[in-house]
Design a protein around this motif. Sequence first.
Motif, short mmCIF file in Angstrom:
data_model
loop_
_atom_site.label_atom_id
_atom_site.label_comp_id
_atom_site.label_asym_id
_atom_site.label_seq_id
_atom_site.Cartn_x
_atom_site.Cartn_y
_atom_site.Cartn_z
N LYS A 68 48.62 40.83 42.42
CA LYS A 68 48.93 39.96 43.56
C LYS A 68 47.67 39.71 44.39
N ALA A 69 46.87 40.77 44.60
CA ALA A 69 45.64 40.62 45.38
C ALA A 69 44.67 39.68 44.68
N MET A 70 44.54 39.83 43.35
CA MET A 70 43.66 38.96 42.59
C MET A 70 44.13 37.51 42.66
N SER A 71 45.42 37.30 42.51
CA SER A 71 45.97 35.94 42.58
C SER A 71 45.72 35.31 43.94
N HIS A 72 45.83 36.14 44.98
CA HIS A 72 45.63 35.64 46.34
C HIS A 72 44.21 35.17 46.57
N VAL A 73 43.23 35.95 46.12
CA VAL A 73 41.84 35.54 46.35
C VAL A 73 41.47 34.34 45.48
N ARG A 115 44.26 47.70 35.78
CA ARG A 115 44.24 47.57 37.25
C ARG A 115 42.80 47.66 37.78
N GLU A 116 42.03 48.56 37.24
CA GLU A 116 40.64 48.72 37.68
C GLU A 116 39.85 47.44 37.40
N GLU A 117 40.10 46.81 36.25
CA GLU A 117 39.42 45.57 35.93
C GLU A 117 39.83 44.45 36.89
N LEU A 118 41.11 44.41 37.22
CA LEU A 118 41.58 43.40 38.17
C LEU A 118 40.91 43.58 39.53
N VAL A 137 37.44 42.26 39.40
CA VAL A 137 37.48 40.79 39.40
C VAL A 137 37.75 40.27 40.80
N THR A 138 38.68 40.89 41.49
CA THR A 138 39.02 40.48 42.85
C THR A 138 37.80 40.52 43.76
N ALA A 139 37.00 41.56 43.64
CA ALA A 139 35.79 41.68 44.45
C ALA A 139 34.80 40.57 44.12
N LYS A 140 34.67 40.23 42.84
CA LYS A 140 33.76 39.16 42.44
C LYS A 140 34.22 37.81 42.96
#
Length: 283
Positions: free
Chosen positions: A26-31, A214-217, A220-223
């Motif tokens: 969800k966090a990744m989708s949001h960013v 999850r760690e990969e996500l 990715v979110t940070a990037k």
Amino acid sequence: MFNASLKKQALKIHEDMVNSYNESYKAMSHVCKRLYETRTDSVKTIQMIQTVINSIANTPKEFATTFGQVEKELANFKETERYAQEAYDASVKAGVNIAGGMAAGIGIASMAPTAMMSIATTFGTATTGTAISALSGAAAQKAAYAWLGRTFAGFAVKQGAGMAAGQAFLALAGPIGWGITATSAGISLISMTGKNKEIADKAIEEAKEIAKAREELDEVTAKVDDLRDRTLLLLNDLNQQKTRILGFTNADYAVLGVDDKKFLGTLVNNTQTLATLLNTAIE
């Protein structure tokens, strides 16, 4: 019953890891959505600057050269949007379903088109070749899968490419359900018919794979967040100068002062940088 407690503990660990993965997704989708919104705002600002620069008489030849590159970046971004929409439409038409367990029957149509668009423009660029809209039936579905696979192989389906990877992504295109693995090898349910120890071992093994995903996500979110910050910083700087920029509409470059010419030169370069960021994909 032997190892009943062990099984219960393992399934709880698995459930917690699934929930953790879902939160990261969800966090990744949001960013990704925020980045896409910033990029669409950037397109409007770039087009505004483009209009102003094109209205100025006697501009240096390098302005035209630079804005030729800007136009290509705009076209590439629009092409990626178009291709993502076609991939989405083809997948929906084919009735693609997310496989496995409690998620069975949930198709890609459950993803909002804007969510698909934001993820697509974050991780991929448009393919070359025949447009999906020009195809039909299995050919369109295959093309959609292949493009999705190339686009998302970077974070969700590392061990695969093309059509197979696209199918794997569609199975992971949203939060995962109870008992579903997050491995690129496929989607499978924990068998609830085996012995307690076997079930426990399977649950822990899948929980480990989900933890890796999850760690990969999270990485990715940070990037994606960093890319949006860089884009937004430049976009805000240009927007803050909007009044001055519009003041050059229909101006004659030949009679401008040194400071104004320097400003326009910097403006052209910054616009090119912003246009390039439109198509910067997360690896």
